[in-house]
Design a protein around this motif. Structure first.
Motif, PDB file in Angstrom:
ATOM      1  N   TRP A  81       0.839  -1.193   0.000  1.00  0.00           N
ATOM      2  CA  TRP A  81       0.000   0.000   0.000  1.00  0.00           C
ATOM      3  C   TRP A  81       0.873   1.242   0.000  1.00  0.00           C
ATOM      4  O   TRP A  81       2.033   1.219   0.416  1.00  0.00           O
ATOM      5  CB  TRP A  81      -0.899   0.012   1.235  1.00  0.00           C
ATOM      6  N   MET A  82       0.273   2.354  -0.447  1.00  0.00           N
ATOM      7  CA  MET A  82       0.933   3.651  -0.389  1.00  0.00           C
ATOM      8  C   MET A  82      -0.021   4.686   0.187  1.00  0.00           C
ATOM      9  O   MET A  82      -1.228   4.622  -0.036  1.00  0.00           O
ATOM     10  CB  MET A  82       1.399   4.114  -1.772  1.00  0.00           C
ATOM     11  N   SER A  83       0.561   5.641   0.900  1.00  0.00           N
ATOM     12  CA  SER A  83      -0.157   6.796   1.435  1.00  0.00           C
ATOM     13  C   SER A  83       0.634   8.035   1.043  1.00  0.00           C
ATOM     14  O   SER A  83       1.759   7.923   0.532  1.00  0.00           O
ATOM     15  CB  SER A  83      -0.253   6.698   2.959  1.00  0.00           C
ATOM     16  N   PRO A  84       0.121   9.229   1.276  1.00  0.00           N
ATOM     17  CA  PRO A  84       0.982  10.402   1.117  1.00  0.00           C
ATOM     18  C   PRO A  84       2.217  10.248   2.000  1.00  0.00           C
ATOM     19  O   PRO A  84       2.119   9.915   3.184  1.00  0.00           O
ATOM     20  CB  PRO A  84       0.083  11.553   1.605  1.00  0.00           C
ATOM     21  N   GLY A  85       3.390  10.401   1.425  1.00  0.00           N
ATOM     22  CA  GLY A  85       4.632  10.230   2.171  1.00  0.00           C
ATOM     23  C   GLY A  85       5.308   8.892   1.983  1.00  0.00           C
ATOM     24  O   GLY A  85       6.461   8.718   2.394  1.00  0.00           O
ATOM     25  N   SER A  86       4.629   7.947   1.357  1.00  0.00           N
ATOM     26  CA  SER A  86       5.232   6.620   1.195  1.00  0.00           C
ATOM     27  C   SER A  86       6.449   6.644   0.271  1.00  0.00           C
ATOM     28  O   SER A  86       7.447   5.957   0.524  1.00  0.00           O
ATOM     29  CB  SER A  86       4.202   5.626   0.654  1.00  0.00           C
ATOM     30  N   PHE A  87       6.365   7.425  -0.804  1.00  0.00           N
ATOM     31  CA  PHE A  87       7.493   7.482  -1.736  1.00  0.00           C
ATOM     32  C   PHE A  87       8.721   8.048  -1.023  1.00  0.00           C
ATOM     33  O   PHE A  87       9.825   7.495  -1.125  1.00  0.00           O
ATOM     34  CB  PHE A  87       7.135   8.330  -2.955  1.00  0.00           C
ATOM     35  N   ASP A  88       8.543   9.122  -0.275  1.00  0.00           N
ATOM     36  CA  ASP A  88       9.670   9.703   0.458  1.00  0.00           C
ATOM     37  C   ASP A  88      10.216   8.728   1.494  1.00  0.00           C
ATOM     38  O   ASP A  88      11.435   8.647   1.704  1.00  0.00           O
ATOM     39  CB  ASP A  88       9.256  11.001   1.147  1.00  0.00           C
ATOM     40  N   ALA A  89       9.330   7.985   2.173  1.00  0.00           N
ATOM     41  CA  ALA A  89       9.794   7.003   3.157  1.00  0.00           C
ATOM     42  C   ALA A  89      10.686   5.959   2.498  1.00  0.00           C
ATOM     43  O   ALA A  89      11.771   5.627   3.016  1.00  0.00           O
ATOM     44  CB  ALA A  89       8.602   6.334   3.831  1.00  0.00           C
ATOM     45  N   ALA A  90      10.240   5.434   1.353  1.00  0.00           N
ATOM     46  CA  ALA A  90      11.054   4.441   0.650  1.00  0.00           C
ATOM     47  C   ALA A  90      12.371   5.036   0.171  1.00  0.00           C
ATOM     48  O   ALA A  90      13.423   4.374   0.218  1.00  0.00           O
ATOM     49  CB  ALA A  90      10.268   3.876  -0.528  1.00  0.00           C
ATOM     50  N   MET A  91      12.344   6.285  -0.258  1.00  0.00           N
ATOM     51  CA  MET A  91      13.571   6.937  -0.715  1.00  0.00           C
ATOM     52  C   MET A  91      14.526   7.212   0.447  1.00  0.00           C
ATOM     53  O   MET A  91      15.747   7.218   0.272  1.00  0.00           O
ATOM     54  CB  MET A  91      13.234   8.225  -1.461  1.00  0.00           C
ATOM     55  N   ARG A  92      13.998   7.452   1.637  1.00  0.00           N
ATOM     56  CA  ARG A  92      14.868   7.566   2.814  1.00  0.00           C
ATOM     57  C   ARG A  92      15.524   6.229   3.122  1.00  0.00           C
ATOM     58  O   ARG A  92      16.685   6.176   3.541  1.00  0.00           O
ATOM     59  CB  ARG A  92      14.064   8.042   4.027  1.00  0.00           C
ATOM     60  N   GLY A  93      14.777   5.128   2.914  1.00  0.00           N
ATOM     61  CA  GLY A  93      15.374   3.817   3.106  1.00  0.00           C
ATOM     62  C   GLY A  93      16.528   3.572   2.158  1.00  0.00           C
ATOM     63  O   GLY A  93      17.593   3.073   2.553  1.00  0.00           O
ATOM     64  N   VAL A  94      16.332   3.934   0.892  1.00  0.00           N
ATOM     65  CA  VAL A  94      17.409   3.802  -0.090  1.00  0.00           C
ATOM     66  C   VAL A  94      18.581   4.706   0.279  1.00  0.00           C
ATOM     67  O   VAL A  94      19.737   4.269   0.322  1.00  0.00           O
ATOM     68  CB  VAL A  94      16.884   4.120  -1.500  1.00  0.00           C
ATOM     69  N   GLY A  95      18.288   5.965   0.557  1.00  0.00           N
ATOM     70  CA  GLY A  95      19.347   6.894   0.914  1.00  0.00           C
ATOM     71  C   GLY A  95      20.067   6.483   2.177  1.00  0.00           C
ATOM     72  O   GLY A  95      21.294   6.647   2.299  1.00  0.00           O
TER      73      GLY A  95
END
Length: 308
Positions: A81-95
């Motif tokens: 699932w995704m919510s507002p902020g999910s893309f940034d959360a995943a990108m923080r994981g990558v970063g």
């Protein structure tokens, strides 16, 4: 030197439906369990599209980005699932994972634990899956190869579920060794011993349901550690899932905290022998909140002890 803890508040903004096992409280419990420990703390930077393109095509990146809703939550597949902020959360994981690689290879810390969510080891080349949007551990491995010039990077995944995404993303990468121990049979249904990678660079260790820590220890001693010794990695990346614990609701393995302590220590032994102790551990699964917190704490305790 020290052990780095890398995390970011953005990872608490990825929301899933009520009752979903991959919930905000997972990270909250882990961070609470690590509070007060001797760690050098870093905020996870935002990953970039260039980072994602180390393993994913642009079409996958755009598909995930465009799926994020302006409000509410949306379902991408059966579990994700995704919510507002999910893309940034995943990108923080990558970063965060790449920051861990940079810190460890730069000699600024001995090892690192990346406490972020959503997890990453089920995301395939062009497919979200199993709570995961991007293949964090595989991206970190390719970052070490392409940008730091390493020729041998091992990824060891001890989550109870097979790391099908990391396997897919590193299948043809001869500079990598991917090892996954996992319950079998169990979702996602992959991870048999005959899945070996394009260059014999994949080692799967399927474990019978209800098998205990002693069974796991024998299997690692007989199969995993010899393979790692032969490969002699220059960096060890861990996909640290804690859902093989006997109290986890999503599987049936019977590990306890002592098994995670033992495994972390033995993996650090190999890192000491072959790659100057350089370990980057990325949090994956674990869905009983109390067991997850305890297991993450003992895992990090070993990293601190070995990095001191």
């Amino acid at each position: 030197m020290t052990t780095a803890l890398i995390t970011h508040i953005d990872c608490l903004r990825h929301r899933t439906p009520d009752g979903h096992p991959e919930q905000i409280a997972r990270l909250e419990h882990v961070l609470a369990a690590l509070n007060g420990k001797t760690l050098e703390r870093f905020e996870a930077p935002m990953g970039s599209e260039d980072d994602l393109r180390l393993v994913h095509p642009q079409s996958h990146i755009e598909r995930v980005r465009s799926a994020e809703p302006d409000e509410g939550i949306v379902q991408l597949d059966a579990d994700t699932w995704m919510s507002p902020g999910s893309f940034d959360a995943a990108m923080r994981g990558v970063g965060g994972a790449l920051k861990g690689v940079d810190l460890v290879l730069g000699g600024e810390v001995d090892n690192a634990f990346v406490a972020t969510r959503p997890p990453g080891h089920h995301a395939e080349t062009e497919r979200t899956m199993g709570f995961c949007l991007f293949g964090t551990a595989a991206i970190a491995a390719r970052h070490a190869m392409e940008r730091h010039g390493l020729s041998r990077v091992a990824v060891v995944d001890f989550d109870v579920h097979h790391g099908n995404g990391t396997q897919d993303l590193l299948w043809s990468e001869k500079r990598s060794l991917f090892v996954s121990s996992h319950q079998f049979p169990l979702w996602p249904g992959t991870g048999t011993a005959d899945e070996r990678g394009a260059h014999g660079n994949v080692l799967n260790l399927p474990l019978d349901p209800a098998s205990d820590g002693a069974t796991k220890r024998r299997a690692y001693e007989e199969k995993v550690f010899p393979a790692l010794e032969t490969f002699a990695p220059e960096l060890l990346i861990l996909s640290a899932g804690f859902d093989a614990h006997r109290d986890d609701p999503l599987a049936e393995l019977q590990w306890d905290e002592s098994d995670f302590t033992w495994l972390t220590g033995r993996l650090c032994d190999l890192a000491d022998a072959h790659c100057k102790g350089r370990v980057v551990s990325c949090m994956e699964g674990g869905y009983n909140l109390e067991a997850l917190a305890r297991c993450a704490a003992v895992h990090v305790d070993v990293l601190i002890e070995r990095g001191g």
